[in-house]
Design a protein around this motif. Structure first.
Motif, mmCIF file in Angstrom:
data_model
loop_
_atom_site.group_PDB
_atom_site.id
_atom_site.type_symbol
_atom_site.label_atom_id
_atom_site.label_comp_id
_atom_site.label_asym_id
_atom_site.label_seq_id
_atom_site.Cartn_x
_atom_site.Cartn_y
_atom_site.Cartn_z
ATOM 1 N N CYS A 31 -5.316 -15.619 -10.917
ATOM 2 C CA CYS A 31 -5.073 -14.591 -9.857
ATOM 3 C C CYS A 31 -3.505 -14.215 -10.000
ATOM 4 C CB CYS A 31 -5.383 -14.940 -8.513
ATOM 5 S SG CYS A 31 -7.147 -15.463 -8.270
ATOM 6 N N MET A 32 -3.297 -12.995 -9.601
ATOM 7 C CA MET A 32 -1.927 -12.557 -9.447
ATOM 8 C C MET A 32 -1.502 -12.910 -8.215
ATOM 9 S SD MET A 32 -1.558 -11.140 -12.539
ATOM 10 C CE MET A 32 0.018 -10.306 -12.320
ATOM 11 N N VAL A 33 -0.300 -13.358 -8.053
ATOM 12 C CA VAL A 33 0.523 -13.392 -6.880
ATOM 13 C C VAL A 33 1.826 -12.878 -6.786
ATOM 14 C CG1 VAL A 33 -0.198 -15.769 -6.591
ATOM 15 C CG2 VAL A 33 1.919 -15.282 -7.801
ATOM 16 N N ASP A 34 2.498 -12.457 -5.613
ATOM 17 C CA ASP A 34 3.820 -11.639 -5.609
ATOM 18 C C ASP A 34 4.911 -12.670 -5.579
ATOM 19 O OD1 ASP A 34 6.167 -10.029 -5.043
ATOM 20 O OD2 ASP A 34 5.136 -9.254 -3.165
ATOM 21 N N ALA A 35 5.733 -13.015 -6.643
ATOM 22 C CA ALA A 35 6.749 -13.684 -6.684
ATOM 23 C C ALA A 35 8.184 -13.004 -6.465
ATOM 24 C CB ALA A 35 6.739 -14.599 -8.039
ATOM 25 N N SER A 36 8.118 -12.011 -5.853
ATOM 26 C CA SER A 36 9.639 -11.417 -6.038
ATOM 27 C C SER A 36 10.600 -11.844 -5.040
ATOM 28 C CB SER A 36 9.307 -9.693 -5.719
ATOM 29 O OG SER A 36 8.481 -10.003 -4.596
ATOM 30 N N GLU A 37 9.918 -12.543 -3.741
ATOM 31 C CA GLU A 37 10.951 -13.153 -2.927
ATOM 32 C C GLU A 37 11.214 -14.365 -3.239
ATOM 33 O OE1 GLU A 37 12.966 -13.767 0.396
ATOM 34 O OE2 GLU A 37 12.150 -12.011 -0.336
ATOM 35 N N CYS A 38 10.251 -15.179 -4.026
ATOM 36 C CA CYS A 38 10.790 -16.453 -4.628
ATOM 37 C C CYS A 38 11.602 -16.285 -5.538
ATOM 38 C CB CYS A 38 9.526 -17.179 -5.243
ATOM 39 S SG CYS A 38 9.739 -18.762 -5.868
ATOM 40 N N TYR A 39 11.570 -15.263 -6.536
ATOM 41 C CA TYR A 39 12.566 -14.934 -7.421
ATOM 42 C C TYR A 39 14.092 -14.703 -6.882
ATOM 43 C CZ TYR A 39 14.826 -12.940 -11.618
ATOM 44 O OH TYR A 39 15.501 -12.464 -12.461
ATOM 45 N N ARG A 40 13.842 -13.944 -6.026
ATOM 46 C CA ARG A 40 15.134 -13.436 -5.202
ATOM 47 C C ARG A 40 15.921 -14.412 -4.676
ATOM 48 N NH1 ARG A 40 17.544 -13.212 -0.857
ATOM 49 N NH2 ARG A 40 15.311 -14.218 -0.008
ATOM 50 N N ARG A 41 15.269 -15.429 -4.056
ATOM 51 C CA ARG A 41 15.624 -16.682 -3.353
ATOM 52 C C ARG A 41 16.418 -17.581 -4.240
ATOM 53 N NH1 ARG A 41 11.356 -17.894 -0.826
ATOM 54 N NH2 ARG A 41 10.695 -19.410 -2.111
ATOM 55 N N ALA A 42 15.609 -17.677 -5.379
ATOM 56 C CA ALA A 42 16.146 -18.611 -6.471
ATOM 57 C C ALA A 42 17.385 -18.207 -6.998
ATOM 58 C CB ALA A 42 15.206 -19.032 -7.478
ATOM 59 N N LYS A 43 17.324 -16.790 -7.408
ATOM 60 C CA LYS A 43 18.653 -16.232 -8.018
ATOM 61 C C LYS A 43 19.775 -16.125 -7.034
ATOM 62 C CE LYS A 43 16.718 -15.818 -11.995
ATOM 63 N NZ LYS A 43 16.935 -16.910 -12.948
ATOM 64 N N SER A 44 19.492 -16.093 -5.737
ATOM 65 C CA SER A 44 20.701 -15.821 -4.819
ATOM 66 C C SER A 44 21.485 -17.387 -4.504
ATOM 67 C CB SER A 44 20.117 -15.469 -3.418
ATOM 68 O OG SER A 44 19.317 -16.885 -2.774
ATOM 69 N N VAL A 45 20.779 -18.442 -5.004
ATOM 70 C CA VAL A 45 21.582 -19.747 -5.038
ATOM 71 C C VAL A 45 21.742 -20.296 -6.425
ATOM 72 C CG1 VAL A 45 20.563 -20.430 -2.798
ATOM 73 C CG2 VAL A 45 19.329 -20.796 -4.745
ATOM 74 N N GLY A 46 21.382 -19.576 -7.450
ATOM 75 C CA GLY A 46 21.889 -19.755 -8.754
ATOM 76 C C GLY A 46 20.855 -20.929 -9.576
ATOM 77 N N ASP A 47 19.693 -21.120 -8.919
ATOM 78 C CA ASP A 47 18.611 -21.898 -9.335
ATOM 79 C C ASP A 47 17.893 -21.356 -10.395
ATOM 80 O OD1 ASP A 47 19.538 -23.880 -7.614
ATOM 81 O OD2 ASP A 47 18.177 -23.755 -6.118
ATOM 82 N N ARG A 48 16.951 -22.065 -11.094
ATOM 83 C CA ARG A 48 16.182 -21.531 -12.091
ATOM 84 C C ARG A 48 14.659 -21.147 -11.100
ATOM 85 N NH1 ARG A 48 14.264 -25.149 -16.856
ATOM 86 N NH2 ARG A 48 12.979 -23.149 -17.185
ATOM 87 N N PHE A 49 14.001 -19.876 -11.294
ATOM 88 C CA PHE A 49 13.096 -19.310 -10.868
ATOM 89 C C PHE A 49 11.895 -20.375 -10.885
ATOM 90 C CE2 PHE A 49 9.297 -16.237 -11.448
ATOM 91 C CZ PHE A 49 9.002 -16.183 -10.233
#
Length: 210
Positions: A31-49
């Motif tokens: 299934c497809m999920v929307d990972a855009s918010e998770c990606y934004r949050r990870a990058k905002s703190v310098g973490d790996r997605f």
């Protein structure tokens, strides 16, 4: 910890009996999920997605009891109280992978901190590590295929009774934030309603700030 459940008292006894002689008792869903918010949050703190969506997946798995059931090597039914994750990790400076085990923590940042520490301390391991020496099946396997936006996937099977634990693959996130997640489970333990609940929870935790 695990609980051994006698077949006669197991709530899914009929399902186990129905699938026990199948050449392939596994069922796979992508299934497809929307990972855009998770990606934004990870990058905002310098973490790996990867670390962030790994926690979302593992948290969903831990909240669905049916994903805790396993067959033991002797054919008994076991239910584990906590599920950790195995994941193939490419170590810095190596072309090969090693499989590492990351313990579940309900707190996302504590989990991510532990993941980073385990990877940093893995040194120059180049074998399949944890998976080779696994004594209990209190895990799921999550593999990342970050360059492949797949729409379906099939799995190998180790035993007649199915794989030892659920297998999960995560593909490439597209420009619109959509990302495929595939899961393979034993149909004796897991039905479509449980898989639907799994994806709903994954989406919830991908979106959550907590």
């Amino acid at each position: 910890m695990k609980e051994i459940i006698p077949l006669d008292s197991f709530q899914r006894k009929e399902s186990v009996m129905f699938f026990k002689d199948f050449a392939n008792p596994n069922v796979s869903v992508t299934c497809m999920v929307d990972a855009s918010e998770c990606y934004r949050r990870a990058k905002s703190v310098g973490d790996r997605f990867f670390h962030h969506y790994l926690h979302a997946i593992l948290k969903a798995v831990n909240e669905i009891k049916e994903l805790h059931y396993r067959f033991t090597p002797t054919g008994e039914i076991a239910c584990y109280d906590r599920i950790d994750v195995l994941s193939p990790i490419r170590l810095t400076g190596h072309d090969s992978f090693t499989t590492l085990r990351f313990p579940y923590d309900t707190d996302r940042m504590a989990f991510i901190s532990s993941v980073k520490e385990i990877i940093e301390n893995a040194g120059s391991l180049t074998s399949f590590g944890e998976e080779e020496g696994l004594q209990e099946y209190d895990v799921v396997l999550v593999s990342a295929i970050p360059d492949l936006p797949f729409t379906s996937i099939s799995y190998t099977q180790k035993h007649r009774h199915g794989n030892d634990f659920p297998l999960i693959n995560v593909g490439k996130m597209e420009s619109d934030g959509r990302m495929p997640i595939a899961i393979c489970v034993n149909h004796a333990f897991v039905d479509g309603q449980h898989l639907s609940h799994f994806y709903k929870l994954v989406q919830q935790y991908l979106d959550s700030d907590r």
